[in-house]
Design a protein around this motif. Structure first.
Motif, PDB file in Angstrom:
ATOM      1  N   TYR A 218       0.832  -1.204   0.000  1.00  0.00           N
ATOM      2  CA  TYR A 218       0.000   0.000   0.000  1.00  0.00           C
ATOM      3  C   TYR A 218       0.869   1.257   0.000  1.00  0.00           C
ATOM      4  CZ  TYR A 218      -3.746   3.273   1.036  1.00  0.00           C
ATOM      5  OH  TYR A 218      -4.635   4.327   0.963  1.00  0.00           O
ATOM      6  N   ASN A 219       1.768   1.355   0.953  1.00  0.00           N
ATOM      7  CA  ASN A 219       2.589   2.562   1.044  1.00  0.00           C
ATOM      8  C   ASN A 219       3.611   2.651  -0.077  1.00  0.00           C
ATOM      9  OD1 ASN A 219       1.552   4.002   3.345  1.00  0.00           O
ATOM     10  ND2 ASN A 219       2.310   2.337   4.620  1.00  0.00           N
ATOM     11  N   LYS A 220       4.069   1.518  -0.579  1.00  0.00           N
ATOM     12  CA  LYS A 220       5.012   1.548  -1.697  1.00  0.00           C
ATOM     13  C   LYS A 220       4.322   1.976  -2.987  1.00  0.00           C
ATOM     14  CE  LYS A 220       8.239  -1.682   0.391  1.00  0.00           C
ATOM     15  NZ  LYS A 220       8.844  -3.038   0.412  1.00  0.00           N
ATOM     16  N   LEU A 221       3.022   1.719  -3.078  1.00  0.00           N
ATOM     17  CA  LEU A 221       2.268   2.178  -4.239  1.00  0.00           C
ATOM     18  C   LEU A 221       2.227   3.702  -4.276  1.00  0.00           C
ATOM     19  CD1 LEU A 221       0.512   1.483  -6.696  1.00  0.00           C
ATOM     20  CD2 LEU A 221      -1.458   1.332  -5.151  1.00  0.00           C
ATOM     21  N   THR A 222       2.237   4.332  -3.122  1.00  0.00           N
ATOM     22  CA  THR A 222       2.212   5.806  -3.077  1.00  0.00           C
ATOM     23  C   THR A 222       3.471   6.410  -3.680  1.00  0.00           C
ATOM     24  OG1 THR A 222       3.253   5.966  -0.881  1.00  0.00           O
ATOM     25  CG2 THR A 222       0.855   5.698  -0.935  1.00  0.00           C
ATOM     26  N   LEU A 223       4.554   5.641  -3.728  1.00  0.00           N
ATOM     27  CA  LEU A 223       5.836   6.152  -4.224  1.00  0.00           C
ATOM     28  C   LEU A 223       5.981   6.040  -5.733  1.00  0.00           C
ATOM     29  CD1 LEU A 223       8.160   4.572  -1.485  1.00  0.00           C
ATOM     30  CD2 LEU A 223       7.139   6.864  -1.511  1.00  0.00           C
ATOM     31  N   ARG A 224       5.060   5.327  -6.385  1.00  0.00           N
ATOM     32  CA  ARG A 224       5.156   5.145  -7.824  1.00  0.00           C
ATOM     33  C   ARG A 224       4.753   6.429  -8.557  1.00  0.00           C
ATOM     34  NH1 ARG A 224       3.099   2.171 -11.101  1.00  0.00           N
ATOM     35  NH2 ARG A 224       5.028   1.466 -12.069  1.00  0.00           N
ATOM     36  N   SER A 225       5.525   6.764  -9.594  1.00  0.00           N
ATOM     37  CA  SER A 225       5.258   7.995 -10.338  1.00  0.00           C
ATOM     38  C   SER A 225       4.372   7.761 -11.553  1.00  0.00           C
ATOM     39  CB  SER A 225       6.583   8.619 -10.796  1.00  0.00           C
ATOM     40  OG  SER A 225       7.299   7.711 -11.631  1.00  0.00           O
ATOM     41  N   ALA A 226       4.293   6.520 -12.018  1.00  0.00           N
ATOM     42  CA  ALA A 226       3.506   6.223 -13.214  1.00  0.00           C
ATOM     43  C   ALA A 226       2.050   5.934 -12.862  1.00  0.00           C
ATOM     44  CB  ALA A 226       4.116   5.027 -13.952  1.00  0.00           C
ATOM     45  N   ALA A 227       1.209   5.956 -13.867  1.00  0.00           N
ATOM     46  CA  ALA A 227      -0.224   5.730 -13.671  1.00  0.00           C
ATOM     47  C   ALA A 227      -0.507   4.282 -13.273  1.00  0.00           C
ATOM     48  CB  ALA A 227      -0.982   6.066 -14.941  1.00  0.00           C
ATOM     49  N   THR A 228      -1.456   4.123 -12.372  1.00  0.00           N
ATOM     50  CA  THR A 228      -1.925   2.800 -11.957  1.00  0.00           C
ATOM     51  C   THR A 228      -3.453   2.797 -11.990  1.00  0.00           C
ATOM     52  OG1 THR A 228      -0.042   2.376 -10.487  1.00  0.00           O
ATOM     53  CG2 THR A 228      -2.054   1.123 -10.073  1.00  0.00           C
ATOM     54  N   ILE A 229      -4.001   1.789 -12.641  1.00  0.00           N
ATOM     55  CA  ILE A 229      -5.451   1.596 -12.604  1.00  0.00           C
ATOM     56  C   ILE A 229      -5.728   0.305 -11.854  1.00  0.00           C
ATOM     57  CG2 ILE A 229      -7.559   1.182 -13.923  1.00  0.00           C
ATOM     58  CD1 ILE A 229      -6.502   2.893 -16.142  1.00  0.00           C
ATOM     59  N   ILE A 230      -6.612   0.382 -10.884  1.00  0.00           N
ATOM     60  CA  ILE A 230      -7.046  -0.787 -10.120  1.00  0.00           C
ATOM     61  C   ILE A 230      -8.453  -1.164 -10.566  1.00  0.00           C
ATOM     62  CG2 ILE A 230      -7.651  -1.686  -7.846  1.00  0.00           C
ATOM     63  CD1 ILE A 230      -5.596   0.220  -6.633  1.00  0.00           C
ATOM     64  N   VAL A 231      -8.623  -2.424 -10.943  1.00  0.00           N
ATOM     65  CA  VAL A 231      -9.956  -2.945 -11.236  1.00  0.00           C
ATOM     66  C   VAL A 231     -10.304  -3.916 -10.115  1.00  0.00           C
ATOM     67  CG1 VAL A 231     -11.430  -4.180 -12.856  1.00  0.00           C
ATOM     68  CG2 VAL A 231      -9.588  -2.710 -13.713  1.00  0.00           C
ATOM     69  N   HIS A 232     -11.369  -3.628  -9.387  1.00  0.00           N
ATOM     70  CA  HIS A 232     -11.671  -4.412  -8.186  1.00  0.00           C
ATOM     71  C   HIS A 232     -13.183  -4.551  -8.043  1.00  0.00           C
ATOM     72  CE1 HIS A 232      -9.739  -5.353  -4.018  1.00  0.00           C
ATOM     73  NE2 HIS A 232     -10.714  -6.209  -4.295  1.00  0.00           N
TER      74      HIS A 232
END
Length: 283
Positions: A218-232
């Motif tokens: 979760y917290n490491k996802l905050t550090l990513r600079s590129a786009a992320t799409i979550i399908v849930h």
């Protein structure tokens, strides 16, 4: 058996759960080494899933050597490479419908079976093994356009620090972003001795020099600079939709696409996943 433990969501009291707790604690007290060996086999051995979908025409099978053994790969299409990482007790075949869609858009879809899964070598499955496997796959290609991951494959992908993933878009399907809470909660709900489980965890930590408390997707996802799409899916019983919802509200680069009636597995080939991939490549 491990699948029944990790995918157990019941909060109800049961005699079976109480017996599991009693017997595993007693086993660990009387014969600790044997109990730990048994626990490794029970807790770290994923189910070898049978193919979920028919093989698409043109699928190219290969092998990549990793620290965890030989990994089976499955490639479809031509063009920039998108890597696809499945989840616990899954296999690359779950991605076949999405791979066909990716290939139709002018890309190569490269899926693989994690260590201990599908047709790949290895016996045990855990985050360090998943990360090592992904690193080997990434080392085997020149460039990567992006990554798709499902469930525990999402957690291990975010944990991976490989240079080829830096700045690349992610499509995360039913991700387990609260990995530690999910893992320990699942084992606790099963009734299994937590002391014995912690002994197995400690052994993996020492072997791989990978402290489990450092696993924090979760917290490491905050550090990513590129786009992320979550399908849930809103009704997902195994990975909390509310955690993905919170991530999308707190992180500027993360977008959530909610589905209904798709569950934890069927969501991998729903139309929302295909549309989300199209959005990522368009941007």
């Amino acid at each position: 058996m491990s699948e029944k433990i990790y995918f157990n969501t019941s909060q109800k009291f049961s005699v079976k759960k109480s017996l599991i707790n009693l017997t595993t604690r007693l086993h660990h007290t009387i014969a600790p080494k044997h109990a730990e060996k048994t626990a490794r086999k029970l807790l770290l051995t994923p189910a070898r899933a049978k193919p979920k979908n028919a093989e698409p025409t043109g699928l190219v099978k290969g092998e990549v050597q990793s620290k965890e053994g030989t990994l089976k790969t499955y490639a479809l299409g031509e063009g920039p490479v998108w890597v696809l990482a499945h989840g616990w007790s899954g296999s690359a075949s779950q991605f076949y419908p999405l791979m066909q869609h990716i290939a139709s858009k002018g890309f190569t879809a490269l899926a693989y079976d994690h260590p201990g899964h599908g047709q790949s070598g290895g016996v045990y499955g855990h985050i360090p093994a998943f990360v090592h496997g992904l690193e080997a796959i990434l080392d085997s290609v020149d460039e990567v356009a992006g990554l798709v991951a499902h469930s525990m494959g999402s957690a291990s992908s975010i944990e991976c620090h490989h240079q080829k993933l830096v700045g690349k878009p992610f499509l995360l399907i039913a991700p387990v972003l609260d990995y530690l809470e999910n893992l320990f909660g699942s084992v606790a709900r099963s009734g299994y001795s937590m002391k014995l489980f912690n002994a197995v965890v400690s052994e993996i930590e020492e072997q791989y020099r990978y402290p489990i408390q450092s696993v924090d997707p979760y917290n490491k996802l905050t550090l990513r600079s590129a786009a992320t799409i979550i399908v849930h899916d809103e009704g997902d019983k195994f990975a909390k939709f509310s955690v993905s919802e919170r991530a999308a509200s707190e992180m500027d680069k993360v977008k959530l696409v909610a589905t209904q009636g798709q569950g934890h597995g069927r969501v991998m080939k729903c139309s929302e996943v295909m549309q989300s991939f199209d959005e990522l490549i368009a941007n």
